[in-house]
Design a protein around this motif. Structure first.
Motif, PDB file in Angstrom:
ATOM      1  N   ILE A  87      34.801  47.895  28.578  1.00 34.08           N
ATOM      2  CA  ILE A  87      36.081  47.196  28.631  1.00 34.08           C
ATOM      3  C   ILE A  87      35.785  45.765  29.041  1.00 34.08           C
ATOM      4  CG2 ILE A  87      38.324  47.010  29.774  1.00 34.08           C
ATOM      5  CD1 ILE A  87      38.150  50.069  30.223  1.00 34.08           C
ATOM      6  N   ILE A  88      36.296  44.832  28.248  1.00 32.07           N
ATOM      7  CA  ILE A  88      36.064  43.415  28.532  1.00 32.07           C
ATOM      8  C   ILE A  88      37.413  42.743  28.778  1.00 32.07           C
ATOM      9  CG2 ILE A  88      35.207  41.233  27.592  1.00 32.07           C
ATOM     10  CD1 ILE A  88      33.144  42.890  26.033  1.00 32.07           C
ATOM     11  N   LEU A  89      37.486  42.002  29.865  1.00 28.56           N
ATOM     12  CA  LEU A  89      38.704  41.273  30.172  1.00 28.56           C
ATOM     13  C   LEU A  89      38.378  39.934  30.798  1.00 28.56           C
ATOM     14  CD1 LEU A  89      40.270  42.443  33.439  1.00 28.56           C
ATOM     15  CD2 LEU A  89      38.492  43.807  32.415  1.00 28.56           C
ATOM     16  N   ARG A  90      39.356  39.076  30.776  1.00 26.86           N
ATOM     17  CA  ARG A  90      39.201  37.712  31.267  1.00 26.86           C
ATOM     18  C   ARG A  90      39.031  37.678  32.774  1.00 26.86           C
ATOM     19  NH1 ARG A  90      38.618  33.309  33.263  1.00 26.86           N
ATOM     20  NH2 ARG A  90      39.609  31.367  32.673  1.00 26.86           N
ATOM     21  N   GLY A  91      39.844  38.436  33.493  1.00 26.58           N
ATOM     22  CA  GLY A  91      39.765  38.428  34.950  1.00 26.58           C
ATOM     23  C   GLY A  91      40.356  37.165  35.524  1.00 26.58           C
ATOM     24  N   TYR A  92      41.653  37.108  35.577  1.00 23.17           N
ATOM     25  CA  TYR A  92      42.344  35.906  36.045  1.00 23.17           C
ATOM     26  C   TYR A  92      42.413  35.821  37.555  1.00 23.17           C
ATOM     27  CZ  TYR A  92      43.711  35.323  31.213  1.00 23.17           C
ATOM     28  OH  TYR A  92      43.687  35.141  29.863  1.00 23.17           O
ATOM     29  N   GLY A  93      41.437  36.377  38.242  1.00 21.05           N
ATOM     30  CA  GLY A  93      41.402  36.296  39.686  1.00 21.05           C
ATOM     31  C   GLY A  93      42.149  37.434  40.363  1.00 21.05           C
ATOM     32  N   ASP A  94      42.716  38.338  39.599  1.00 16.08           N
ATOM     33  CA  ASP A  94      43.419  39.462  40.213  1.00 16.08           C
ATOM     34  C   ASP A  94      42.520  40.690  40.225  1.00 16.08           C
ATOM     35  OD1 ASP A  94      43.394  40.318  37.620  1.00 16.08           O
ATOM     36  OD2 ASP A  94      45.506  39.945  37.257  1.00 16.08           O
ATOM     37  N   ASP A  95      43.109  41.827  40.494  1.00 17.08           N
ATOM     38  CA  ASP A  95      42.327  43.049  40.612  1.00 17.08           C
ATOM     39  C   ASP A  95      42.427  43.944  39.384  1.00 17.08           C
ATOM     40  OD1 ASP A  95      44.941  43.738  40.915  1.00 17.08           O
ATOM     41  OD2 ASP A  95      44.661  44.895  42.740  1.00 17.08           O
ATOM     42  N   GLU A  96      42.735  43.368  38.233  1.00 18.39           N
ATOM     43  CA  GLU A  96      42.884  44.143  36.998  1.00 18.39           C
ATOM     44  C   GLU A  96      41.621  44.943  36.679  1.00 18.39           C
ATOM     45  OE1 GLU A  96      44.911  43.221  32.710  1.00 18.39           O
ATOM     46  OE2 GLU A  96      43.697  41.659  33.640  1.00 18.39           O
TER      47      GLU A  96
END
Length: 147
Positions: A87-96
């Protein structure tokens, strides 16, 4: 306007004034559409961007619409069928990313602004496909399908 926003009034109202507003905005809409189409063409067909077969999960709204659980579900389905997804995600600084780890503990999660680079990294770690969480706007990352 009875609680309706101006945008809703322009879009939905059948009055002559709303029609005039739509006609007045049409040239700006056409220019914006042309600019977006040109930008999209710049990202379409980027050589080398197809690192892993990828499925992109996203939509036209932001936050709270269920993209993360759906992306995890697809990753679980792929893994259950013998694939080695990431799973690849941007990670906008949250805990997603932690949500993904809770929902799919056996599927690696890679966080990175550059989705193509993240796919290269994941491939080196043994992944054979990718689920891109919230990636509709990331056109450099070639995908097999958009959901």
């Amino acid at each position: 306007m009875n609680g309706r926003t101006v945008a809703e009034w322009v879009w939905y109202d059948t009055s002559t004034l709303a029609a005039l507003a739509r006609a007045t905005l049409a040239p700006a809409s056409a220019l914006f559409g042309a600019a977006v189409a040109r930008r999209n063409r710049m990202f379409d067909g980027v050589p080398g961007a197809a690192v892993l077969p990828a499925l992109s999960v996203g939509n036209v709204t932001v936050g709270g619409t269920g993209k993360t659980p759906v992306a995890s579900w697809f990753a679980r389905q792929l893994a259950a069928r013998g694939a080695r997804p990431v799973i690849i995600l941007r990670g906008y600084g949250d805990d997603e990313w932690r949500v993904h780890q809770l929902l799919t503990p056996r599927v690696p999660v890679v966080v990175g602004a550059d989705r193509v680079h993240a796919m290269v990294q994941a491939q080196r770690q043994g992944a054979d496909c990718a689920v891109l969480d919230d990636a509709f706007q990331h056109r450099r990352a070639h995908r097999v399908a958009d959901v």
